[in-house]
Design a protein around this motif. Structure first.
Motif, PDB file in Angstrom:
ATOM      1  N   ALA A 268      74.041  70.698   4.047  1.00 58.43           N
ATOM      2  CA  ALA A 268      73.138  70.162   3.080  1.00 58.43           C
ATOM      3  C   ALA A 268      73.669  69.756   1.736  1.00 58.43           C
ATOM      4  CB  ALA A 268      72.120  71.467   2.702  1.00 58.43           C
ATOM      5  N   GLU A 269      74.501  70.338   1.196  1.00 57.44           N
ATOM      6  CA  GLU A 269      75.364  69.960  -0.075  1.00 57.44           C
ATOM      7  C   GLU A 269      76.107  68.700   0.283  1.00 57.44           C
ATOM      8  OE1 GLU A 269      75.822  74.202  -2.150  1.00 57.44           O
ATOM      9  OE2 GLU A 269      77.340  73.680  -0.514  1.00 57.44           O
ATOM     10  N   SER A 270      76.944  68.592   1.320  1.00 58.02           N
ATOM     11  CA  SER A 270      77.528  67.406   1.805  1.00 58.02           C
ATOM     12  C   SER A 270      76.714  66.470   1.810  1.00 58.02           C
ATOM     13  CB  SER A 270      78.297  67.572   3.369  1.00 58.02           C
ATOM     14  OG  SER A 270      79.266  68.840   3.046  1.00 58.02           O
ATOM     15  N   LEU A 289      66.044  66.222  -9.024  1.00 56.61           N
ATOM     16  CA  LEU A 289      66.557  67.246  -7.922  1.00 56.61           C
ATOM     17  C   LEU A 289      65.647  66.589  -6.477  1.00 56.61           C
ATOM     18  CD1 LEU A 289      68.218  69.294  -6.535  1.00 56.61           C
ATOM     19  CD2 LEU A 289      66.393  70.846  -7.334  1.00 56.61           C
ATOM     20  N   GLU A 290      64.481  66.497  -6.690  1.00 54.43           N
ATOM     21  CA  GLU A 290      63.604  66.141  -5.515  1.00 54.43           C
ATOM     22  C   GLU A 290      63.777  64.983  -4.964  1.00 54.43           C
ATOM     23  OE1 GLU A 290      58.880  65.638  -4.575  1.00 54.43           O
ATOM     24  OE2 GLU A 290      59.177  65.932  -6.335  1.00 54.43           O
ATOM     25  N   ARG A 291      64.315  64.065  -5.632  1.00 56.97           N
ATOM     26  CA  ARG A 291      64.808  62.679  -5.340  1.00 56.97           C
ATOM     27  C   ARG A 291      66.101  62.640  -4.464  1.00 56.97           C
ATOM     28  NH1 ARG A 291      63.848  58.706  -9.817  1.00 56.97           N
ATOM     29  NH2 ARG A 291      65.653  59.265 -10.622  1.00 56.97           N
ATOM     30  N   ALA A 292      67.073  63.450  -5.064  1.00 58.15           N
ATOM     31  CA  ALA A 292      68.300  63.892  -4.519  1.00 58.15           C
ATOM     32  C   ALA A 292      68.009  64.390  -3.023  1.00 58.15           C
ATOM     33  CB  ALA A 292      69.059  64.360  -5.454  1.00 58.15           C
ATOM     34  N   GLN A 293      67.116  65.456  -3.138  1.00 62.84           N
ATOM     35  CA  GLN A 293      67.050  65.899  -1.639  1.00 62.84           C
ATOM     36  C   GLN A 293      66.433  64.961  -0.597  1.00 62.84           C
ATOM     37  OE1 GLN A 293      64.503  69.530  -3.169  1.00 62.84           O
ATOM     38  NE2 GLN A 293      66.510  70.615  -3.386  1.00 62.84           N
ATOM     39  N   GLN A 294      65.478  64.214  -1.090  1.00 60.25           N
ATOM     40  CA  GLN A 294      64.985  63.342  -0.024  1.00 60.25           C
ATOM     41  C   GLN A 294      66.047  62.155   0.382  1.00 60.25           C
ATOM     42  OE1 GLN A 294      61.803  61.232  -2.482  1.00 60.25           O
ATOM     43  NE2 GLN A 294      60.655  63.036  -2.078  1.00 60.25           N
ATOM     44  N   ARG A 295      66.989  62.008  -0.427  1.00 64.40           N
ATOM     45  CA  ARG A 295      67.797  60.961  -0.178  1.00 64.40           C
ATOM     46  C   ARG A 295      68.997  61.815   0.943  1.00 64.40           C
ATOM     47  NH1 ARG A 295      70.312  56.618   1.872  1.00 64.40           N
ATOM     48  NH2 ARG A 295      72.366  56.516   1.381  1.00 64.40           N
ATOM     49  N   ALA A 296      69.306  63.131   0.522  1.00 59.99           N
ATOM     50  CA  ALA A 296      70.084  64.010   1.426  1.00 59.99           C
ATOM     51  C   ALA A 296      69.484  64.276   2.735  1.00 59.99           C
ATOM     52  CB  ALA A 296      70.181  65.336   0.801  1.00 59.99           C
ATOM     53  N   HIS A 312      71.185  73.524  15.693  1.00 60.68           N
ATOM     54  CA  HIS A 312      71.000  74.702  14.905  1.00 60.68           C
ATOM     55  C   HIS A 312      71.513  74.070  13.507  1.00 60.68           C
ATOM     56  CE1 HIS A 312      71.059  78.772  13.104  1.00 60.68           C
ATOM     57  NE2 HIS A 312      72.290  78.381  12.594  1.00 60.68           N
ATOM     58  N   GLU A 313      72.680  73.576  12.844  1.00 62.67           N
ATOM     59  CA  GLU A 313      73.183  73.158  11.700  1.00 62.67           C
ATOM     60  C   GLU A 313      71.912  71.936  11.386  1.00 62.67           C
ATOM     61  OE1 GLU A 313      77.882  73.390  12.361  1.00 62.67           O
ATOM     62  OE2 GLU A 313      76.780  71.605  13.345  1.00 62.67           O
ATOM     63  N   TYR A 314      71.434  71.329  12.244  1.00 60.30           N
ATOM     64  CA  TYR A 314      70.258  70.289  11.660  1.00 60.30           C
ATOM     65  C   TYR A 314      69.330  71.162  11.221  1.00 60.30           C
ATOM     66  CZ  TYR A 314      66.829  66.686  12.225  1.00 60.30           C
ATOM     67  OH  TYR A 314      65.726  65.945  11.866  1.00 60.30           O
ATOM     68  N   ALA A 315      68.572  71.900  11.828  1.00 58.22           N
ATOM     69  CA  ALA A 315      67.336  72.698  11.697  1.00 58.22           C
ATOM     70  C   ALA A 315      67.605  73.430  10.145  1.00 58.22           C
ATOM     71  CB  ALA A 315      67.134  73.453  12.643  1.00 58.22           C
ATOM     72  N   GLU A 316      68.823  74.023  10.235  1.00 58.01           N
ATOM     73  CA  GLU A 316      69.270  74.837   8.984  1.00 58.01           C
ATOM     74  C   GLU A 316      69.354  74.062   7.839  1.00 58.01           C
ATOM     75  OE1 GLU A 316      70.123  78.525   7.115  1.00 58.01           O
ATOM     76  OE2 GLU A 316      69.364  77.928   9.215  1.00 58.01           O
ATOM     77  N   ALA A 317      69.754  72.828   7.887  1.00 55.52           N
ATOM     78  CA  ALA A 317      70.010  71.887   6.669  1.00 55.52           C
ATOM     79  C   ALA A 317      68.743  71.164   6.144  1.00 55.52           C
ATOM     80  CB  ALA A 317      70.979  70.707   7.010  1.00 55.52           C
ATOM     81  N   ALA A 319      65.888  72.682   6.797  1.00 54.01           N
ATOM     82  CA  ALA A 319      65.013  73.698   6.132  1.00 54.01           C
ATOM     83  C   ALA A 319      65.471  74.158   4.927  1.00 54.01           C
ATOM     84  CB  ALA A 319      64.980  75.049   7.192  1.00 54.01           C
ATOM     85  N   HIS A 320      66.632  74.232   4.437  1.00 59.97           N
ATOM     86  CA  HIS A 320      67.081  74.423   3.292  1.00 59.97           C
ATOM     87  C   HIS A 320      68.083  73.557   2.513  1.00 59.97           C
ATOM     88  CE1 HIS A 320      66.639  78.377   5.606  1.00 59.97           C
ATOM     89  NE2 HIS A 320      66.145  78.927   4.693  1.00 59.97           N
ATOM     90  N   PRO A 321      67.285  72.583   1.776  1.00 60.63           N
ATOM     91  CA  PRO A 321      67.990  71.673   1.158  1.00 60.63           C
ATOM     92  C   PRO A 321      68.889  72.019  -0.050  1.00 60.63           C
ATOM     93  CG  PRO A 321      65.740  71.667   0.562  1.00 60.63           C
ATOM     94  CD  PRO A 321      65.972  72.842   1.717  1.00 60.63           C
TER      95      PRO A 321
END
Length: 713
Positions: A268-270, A289-296, A312-317, A319-321
């Motif tokens: 998620a951070e990457s 922050l919200e705009r950055a999370q949408q881009r992420a 699993h990694e996809y779902a985790e990322a 679900a937890h931005p």
């Protein structure tokens, strides 16, 4: 006898029999006569056009392969030239012309950066694989398969630009990571201050998407691919990319936004870091922050689609931005950091070419307390549409600045009203007048007259001071004059002392701006900023010595263990005696107990201070101290228009009280260093506004001075 000859046969070669066929006996093969017909090649017109087309094709082909050969030769020579000019890998990771400033608080924690910070070199071999995959998935999915340039990507970008109504090379560029590295390196052209006015202008010029620059990128990209491995090229990219909020490189960005190394970030951070590449300032999580999370989230989809994340990694990322670290989210000390950049030597701050580490006096807990106090008062007592501004400074008695608010909205590089706004001080100036008087023999219970007074000022004509409420109180003590902030007695004392002496004391306490020349000097007609005024009050608290406000305890270059300089105290030369300072502190404590500053009184701690309100309420001040801290509050408007219903004893006193209650939350009460003079009778005894002179003894010499100067109007 005659003999008969057999008939002559035609001699012809026997027809070659097919393999396996038996030859036929007794038969001879006859030659077929040649077929006669039309000449070969058709009619003359067809032959002409056929010949013309053949000639044209031969010309085109000849020009084409020769032109291609020339282009390939030029491209090869250019690639070879760039190859020979490329420096070693280590020299390409950090090539900033300007250095950075990293500031740590009094606990050693980083709270602010200025300039473009470089967190240190990282490599593609050691960085988090999630970050490496996020970069490739976002910027160049064929990175590991191409040779530096992607014709398919360029063609797609041109098509997209044209369909959007832009120029072919405006907007999307279709650049590979290798080509982006070429841009970051500015095709090998170093920064020159004579050519570009700033590094930002230099980089903007390097990023221009013109056709000629695209052409020049090709051999440079080929040279990069020839000299360095894919991992090396990715390493350069990760260290040189700008990622918003002054972060240069992914290590600096990871530290800035998440408080951890780029070697440790998760999916998620990457994704959030890689998402910054398209528009660093716009998508910076510290900005939105919200705009950055949408881009992420878009980057996470790309990583999953390209096989870099399993289910699993996809779902985790998803679900937890990623979220900001607590330190990055607070963005504390913006005004404080801006002040240090202005106050420190330019070559170690604004113009530094090195990476500088400042250990500062900043206290994040006191900053949070100050901001909370300001927010509470403005929320509860100030209209939403009010244009009133505020500044607050909290410091230790030795001048160490602990917290600073520069305005209602804090933003880096904004107008810092605590240090940049010079405003008239009003009655907040009076303690320095009384300090001069005490130092010259006056006592808190000496009597001075509060009555109409007119002074004829050469060049300005007659001038008559008035009290805030328009009333006169007759004979009052010096302590009462300060407690109730009476103007006429202050002017009488100033004139008795001499304005030069008053200016001398005020200058020595740190009010070094040009002070008023006329009698209005006593009433705070001079200008000062809040930081200067707060430091001057600190001089009263610490016993009468001048105080220079400071925020840097130690400064050194990154990587060096020896500091370039350090400061342990801001206390300077003595201005008034300790006894005079302690008597003045007692007089100022009465302001909170029974005077104009009653709203600032603290429940559990002794405190002293002074209110100040300028003409037409354009500025309102409250500055005061306990045994532990000094705090100053200013309120006003940026256009110097009058405040509505605001005096120094009102909202500024409220903000001061709320701030100091929070600042002293875990501190045990300590007495103020003050001397309470003996009084002939209780100060709390009420008296009429126009009372007869008190029976308190007045020194005969001082009585004579006052009588001779102020015997009449």
């Amino acid at each position: 006898m005659s003999s008969a000859r057999p008939p002559r046969k035609n001699l012809v070669a026997p027809r070659r029999a097919a393999p396996g066929a038996k030859p036929s006996a007794g038969k001879a093969t006859a030659r077929k006569p040649a077929r006669s017909g039309k000449p070969k090649g058709g009619n003359p017109i067809s032959r002409f056009f056929r010949a013309a087309l053949t000639l044209i094709w031969r010309i085109i082909w000849g020009v084409a392969w020769r032109g291609t050969a020339v282009v390939v030769l030029i491209l090869g020579l250019a690639t070879f030239y760039f190859y020979t000019t490329l420096p070693p890998l280590a020299e390409m990771l950090d090539n900033r012309a300007q250095g950075s400033v990293t500031m740590t608080d009094r606990n050693g924690e980083v709270f602010a950066w200025r300039g473009e910070t470089f967190g240190g070199a990282i490599t593609a071999a050691n960085v988090s694989p999630h970050l490496k995959n996020a970069i490739v998935a976002t910027e160049d999915r064929r990175f590991y398969r191409h040779f530096g340039v992607s014709p398919r990507g360029i063609a797609g970008a041109i098509r997209a630009n044209l369909s959007d109504g832009r120029g072919a090379f405006s907007g999307a560029g279709g650049s590979t990571i290798t080509q982006q590295v070429a841009k970051l390196l500015c095709l090998g052209v170093p920064y020159n201050s004579d050519t570009w006015s700033s590094e930002a202008e230099y980089e903007a010029d390097c990023r221009r998407g013109t056709l000629w620059r695209k052409i020049k990128e090709l051999p440079y990209a080929f040279a990069l691919e020839a000299k360095f491995s894919k991992k090396d090229i990715l390493t350069i990219y990760m260290n040189r990319a700008f990622l918003g909020a002054g972060a240069r490189g992914f290590e600096a960005a990871a530290q800035r936004y998440f408080g951890r190394s780029a070697n440790e970030v998760g999916p998620a951070e990457s994704a959030m870091l890689a998402g910054l590449l398209v528009a660093p300032s716009y998508y910076a999580p510290t900005r939105n922050l919200e705009r950055a999370q949408q881009r992420a989230a878009v980057v996470i989809e790309l990583m999953h689609d390209q096989g870099y994340l399993d289910a699993h990694e996809y779902a985790e990322a998803r679900a937890h931005p990623a979220t900001l670290s607590q330190r990055a989210e607070k963005q504390q000390g913006i005004a404080f950091a801006d002040w240090l950049m202005l106050d420190a030597p330019a070559y170690l701050a604004r113009e530094t070419t090195e990476d500088v580490i400042m250990r500062t006096t900043f206290d994040p807990d006191l900053q949070a307390a100050t901001e909370a106090a300001v927010a509470k008062v403005f929320t509860e007592k100030v209209r939403d549409d009010s244009e009133a501004q505020v500044a607050v400074v909290v410091m230790s008695p030795d001048g160490a600045v602990r917290a600073m608010v520069g305005g209602r909205q804090s933003q880096t590089g904004g107008f810092n009203r605590a240090v940049q706004a010079k405003r008239q001080t009003g009655s907040a100036f009076k303690p320095f007048l009384f300090a001069a008087a005490l130092e010259n023999g006056f006592q808190p219970f000496d009597i001075v007259e509060d009555a109409p007074l007119t002074i004829d000022t050469p060049g300005s004509g007659p001038w008559s001071p008035r009290n805030y409420d328009g009333e006169f109180r007759g004979f009052v003590t010096m302590s009462e004059a300060l407690t109730e902030s009476l103007n006429t007695p202050a002017v009488r004392i100033s004139e008795a002392m001499g304005r030069d002496r008053v200016r001398e004391v005020a200058n020595a306490f740190g009010l070094r701006s040009e002070l008023a020349e006329g009698p209005a000097l006593a009433l705070g007609a001079s200008e000062a900023n809040l930081l200067q005024m707060t430091a001057a009050y600190a001089g009263i608290l610490n016993g009468g010595s001048a105080v220079r406000p400071y925020g840097i305890e130690e400064l050194k270059l990154l990587g060096d263990s020896t500091p370039l300089f350090g400061v342990s105290s801001g206390i300077g030369e003595r201005v008034i005696s300790e006894r005079s300072a302690q008597m003045l502190t007692w007089m100022m404590s009465r302001v909170l107990e029974e005077g104009t500053g009653r709203r600032a009184k603290l429940p559990d701690h002794q405190a002293a201070g002074k209110t100040g309100t300028t003409q037409a309420a354009r500025d309102a001040w409250f500055i005061g101290f306990t045994a532990d801290y000094v705090a100053g509050v200013w309120m006003g408007t940026d256009d110097n228009s009058p405040l509505t219903g605001v005096t120094g004893g009102g909202l500024p006193a409220d903000i001061w009280r709320e701030t100091m209650i929070r600042v002293h939350e875990d501190l045990p009460p300590r007495p103020l260093p003050m001397i309470a003079p003996e009084s002939p009778r209780s100060e709390a005894t009420p008296r009429p506004a126009q009372s007869a002179p008190r029976t308190a003894p007045l020194d005969d010499a001082i009585r004579g001075i006052l009588g001779s100067i102020f015997g009449g109007n």
